[in-house]
Design an enzyme around this catalytic site. Sequence first.
Site, PDB file in Angstrom:
ATOM      1  N   ILE A   1      -9.815  -1.677  12.816  1.00 21.13           N
ATOM      2  CA  ILE A   1     -11.280  -1.767  12.391  1.00 21.13           C
ATOM      3  C   ILE A   1     -11.703  -0.952  11.110  1.00 21.13           C
ATOM      4  CG2 ILE A   1     -12.189  -2.133  14.785  1.00 21.13           C
ATOM      5  CD1 ILE A   1     -12.927   1.137  14.672  1.00 21.13           C
TER       6      ILE A   1
ATOM      7  N   LYS B   1      -7.780   4.104  14.669  1.00 16.35           N
ATOM      8  CA  LYS B   1      -7.333   3.194  13.566  1.00 16.35           C
ATOM      9  C   LYS B   1      -7.137   1.939  13.894  1.00 16.35           C
ATOM     10  CE  LYS B   1      -5.612   6.611  10.273  1.00 16.35           C
ATOM     11  NZ  LYS B   1      -4.721   7.248   9.659  1.00 16.35           N
ATOM     12  N   GLU B   2      -7.089   1.425  15.379  1.00 14.60           N
ATOM     13  CA  GLU B   2      -6.835   0.177  15.610  1.00 14.60           C
ATOM     14  C   GLU B   2      -8.187  -0.734  16.227  1.00 14.60           C
ATOM     15  OE1 GLU B   2      -3.226  -0.038  17.994  1.00 14.60           O
ATOM     16  OE2 GLU B   2      -2.252   1.354  16.867  1.00 14.60           O
ATOM     17  N   MET B   3      -8.852  -0.185  17.538  1.00 15.77           N
ATOM     18  CA  MET B   3      -9.792  -0.996  17.875  1.00 15.77           C
ATOM     19  C   MET B   3     -10.773  -0.111  17.957  1.00 15.77           C
ATOM     20  SD  MET B   3      -7.701  -3.566  20.452  1.00 15.77           S
ATOM     21  CE  MET B   3      -8.758  -4.884  20.700  1.00 15.77           C
TER      22      MET B   3
END
Lengths: 550, 331
Positions: free
Chosen positions: B86, B128-130
Site C-alpha cells: 500500500i 508495508k504490504e496490505m
Amino acid sequence: MKRYLILSSLGFLIFSLLFYFYTNSESRLAHKNEKMLKLFSHAEYVETALEKDLLKSRNFLLLNYDPIVGNEFEINQICKKLQETDFAQYLSVNDQLESLNQTYCSHLEKKLENIERFKSKNSIYKNSIYFIHQAVVDFAGSSKREKKIEIQIQRDVLVKTALTYSIVSTEESKKALINALKEVDHLIRKDPTASNLSVIKLHAEKILNTKETLDALTSNILEANSREYLNNIRETYFKSYSKAEAEAMFHRKILFLLCALFLGLIVYGITRLWKAASRLADANANLEKRVIERTHDLQKSQELVTQQQQTLASSAKMLALGEMAGGMAHEINTPLATIKIISEQIQDVLKEESVDKGFVQSATNDLIKTCDRIANIINGLRSFARTGKNDPLQSVKVSDVINETLVLCRERLYTNGIEMTINEIDSNLNFEVRKSEISQVLLNLITNASDAVMSLEKKWIRIEVTDLSKNIEIKVIDSGEGISQNLQNKLFQPFFTTKEIGKGTGLALSVALGIARNHNGILKFDPTQTNTTFILSLPKTQIKRETYAA
Amino acid sequence: MTRLKVLFILFGIAFTSFDLAEATLQLNGEPILPLPSNESLDETKVQLGYKLFMDPRLSKNNSVSCASCHDLQNGGDDGRIFPIGINGSLGGINTPTVLNSGLNFRQFWNGRAQDLEEQVEGPIQHPKEMGSTWDDVVNKLKQDEVYKQLFNKAYQQEINKENIKKSIAVFEKALITPNSRFDQYLRGKKEALSELEITGYQRFKNYGCISCHQGVNIGGNMYQTMGVMGQYFRDRGTEITESDLGRIVITNKEYDKFVFKVPSLRNIALTAPYFHDGSAKTLEAAISTMAKYQLGRKLTKAEIDSIAAFLKTLTGELPAFLKAGPKGLEK
C-alpha cells in the site's frame, strides 16, 4: 395409593433421567477415552514411522523428505490435540497428566527441531559425499590434467580418508581425515594452482563437520525416547481413567438399582390399583343383584320365622290344652253323671202311674242346667283353642276372663292339692282385649305357678286384680320363693325352660310377653316380693289400631 | 583398483546395513514425485477464497489485494525483486509464488507460519504490504451482501477472521499446477522430455541439487543454509538486512543464521527474479549461484543450460477454475 404412585413414578423419572444423563456422559467419556487411546497409539505409530524414515533418508543417497514432513505434520497435529485435551475430565491426576503432557510435547517439539536440522545437515553431507564419489570417478581424467604427482597423491589420500570417515566414523578415520586435510592445506598454500584440490578439500571438510553433527542429531533423535514419555502419559491416563471408570460403574449400579426399585414400586402400585379397580367394578355390577337376592331371602326367612313362631305359639297352646284334657274329662264327666242320674230318676218316675209333674219339672230344669254347664266348659275350651290373633278387640269383664280360664285348670289344681284364691273382683270391671289371648296368658302363668309349687309343702296360687284407673293389674302369686337372679334375665327368652325335657317348650312366657305387648301392656316378674309374683298390666281401653304388630 | 575398491566398500556397506528390498525400491524410484492432479476441496469455499484473494478491500486503503503480488496468471508472484504494498511501500523480501504453496511444509522464507491459514495473517497486517487489521477487514466485508450470503452458505456462520483465513487457505490449496512435462515424464511418458532436458535432470541429481530440491514440490520440505559451501552474503557485497538473517529471527539459535526454507522449483521458469533477495535475474544465474554456494561446484555453461532446460519443464497447468474467474452467487 394415588399419592404413592405419583411419588414413586416421580422418583423413577428423576432417577431414570439421572441414569440417562449419567450413562450418556459416561459414554461420551468412553468415546473420548477411545479417541485418546487412539491418539496415543497413533502417536507411537507416527513416531516409529518418523524414526524409520529418518534412518532411511540417512542411509540412502537418494531421498525424498516428504514422508518425514508428513510424519512431522502428524506429530504436530498430535501435539496440538494433546495440548487441547482437557484432562480434568479424568479426575484426580489431571495435574500430573498435564505436566506429563507438556513434557512429552516439548520433547516432541525438540525432536522435530532436531529433525529439521537433520534434514539440512543430511543434504549437505550427502552432497559432499556425492561430490567425493564423482571425484573418485573422475580420477582418471583429472589425474591427466594434474601434472604434479604430489597433488595427485594428496588428492587420492583426501578422497580415500573422507570416504572412509563417511562410512566408518571412528576416531582413527577422523584423525586420518584431519591429517589429510592438513596436508592438503599445506600443499594448497604452497601451490595455489591446485584449484581442483581445494574444492575436494571443501567437501571433505563438510563431511568432517556435518558427519559429527549429523551423528549427534541422529542419536539425539533416536535416543530422545519421547516414547517413554508417551508411555508415561498413557499409563497415568489409563490408570486415572480406569479409576474414574470404576467409580462411574459403582454410581451407575446405584442409580440402576434405584431406578429398578422405583419401577418395582410403580408396578406394585399399578397391580394393586388394577386389582382394586376390578374388584370395585365387580362389586358395582353385583351389588344390586345381591341386594335384591338378600332382600328376597330376608323376606322369606322373615316369613318363615313368623310362620314358625305362630306354629310354636299354637303348639304351646295345644300343649297346655292337652295338659288340661284330663281335667276337662272330669269336668264333663261329672255333669254327665248328674244328667244320667237325673235321666234315670225321670225314667223311674215315668214308670209309676202317677207322674209327679213337679219332680219332672225340677228334674228337667236340673238337666238343662247341667247341659248348660257342659256347654259352658266346651265354650271356654273352644274360645281358648282358637287362634285369637285375628279376633277383634272386645270389651269384656275381667272376672269373666279369669273365671273362664280357671275353669280350664281348676281340676288340675284340685288334683294336685293346690289352693287357689282370687280376691274380690268388681263385676263391672271391663277391659278391651282379645279374650282368648289374655286367657292364654293367664293360663300360662297359672300352669307355670302350679308346676312350680307342685313339690312344695305349702301349695297355693293367688290371683289379685287391682284397678289402677287407666290400667288393670293382674298379679299371679304362688307359694314359691322367687326366682334366682341369674334366671330372671332369661325368663322371657324364647325356649328358655327350667322344666324337664319334654315337659315344656320354653315358649310360654315369651308368647305371653308378646301378647301383653300387643295389648300395649306389660308382663313382668316382680323381684321385690318374697313370693313368686308375675304382674300382667293391661290398659282398660286400646288406642284404635287395627294393624297387628308382627 | 583402489578407487573401485573404495566405491565397492561404500555401496556394500550402504546396501547390507539396510533392507535390500526397500533399498532397491528407493533407488529405483525417483526422488521427485508428480503433483497430484485432483484435490477434493469444498467448491464453495474455494470460490469464496478466490473472491477474497482478488479483493483489494482486504488492504487498508482498498488498493492492494493478495493477487496484486501473487499474479496467478504469471507464476503466482509479482516478477519484482521486492513487492510493492500500500502507498507504494517497498517490501524487504522477494515474493514467493502462491502456486503449489499448500505443499510446502512451512510458509514464508523463514518458515514462521505452520500452514497457509497462519500465513494469511502476515501480508494482511504487514504495514508495508496490505497494512490492514482484522476488525477493519471483517467490518468492510460485512457491508457486502454477497459476502454475507457466501459465508453463510460456506460456513453457516457470520463473516469472521477465522472463516476468511480458512477460505483463502482453501483457495490456495487448490492452486496446484499438475501435468507439467516433467510430471508426464515421471508418469512414464518418456518422450515428454527432450534429450537435453533429460541430461539436465540427470545432472540435477548427480550434482546434488536433488539433496535439497526433492519431493513432490521439488523443495519446500526442509530448511537449508544459504551458502553452505561458500559465504554468499559476504560475496554479495551489499548490506545484510533483517530478511537475510533467515530463521534465526524466529528461533534465536545461532545455527539458524542464514537458514531459509528451500523453495519449490515448480513453475520456476515463471518466477524470476530468484532467491529471497531477488538477486538472480535469470534462471541460469540462479543455477550458477546455487552450484557455487550450495554445492561447491563450478558448472560449465553447457551444464547450466541443460539444468535450466530441465527446470523449464516444471511449468504445470493452472487449475481450470482460474480461467473462469471468481464465481459469485450463481448456483
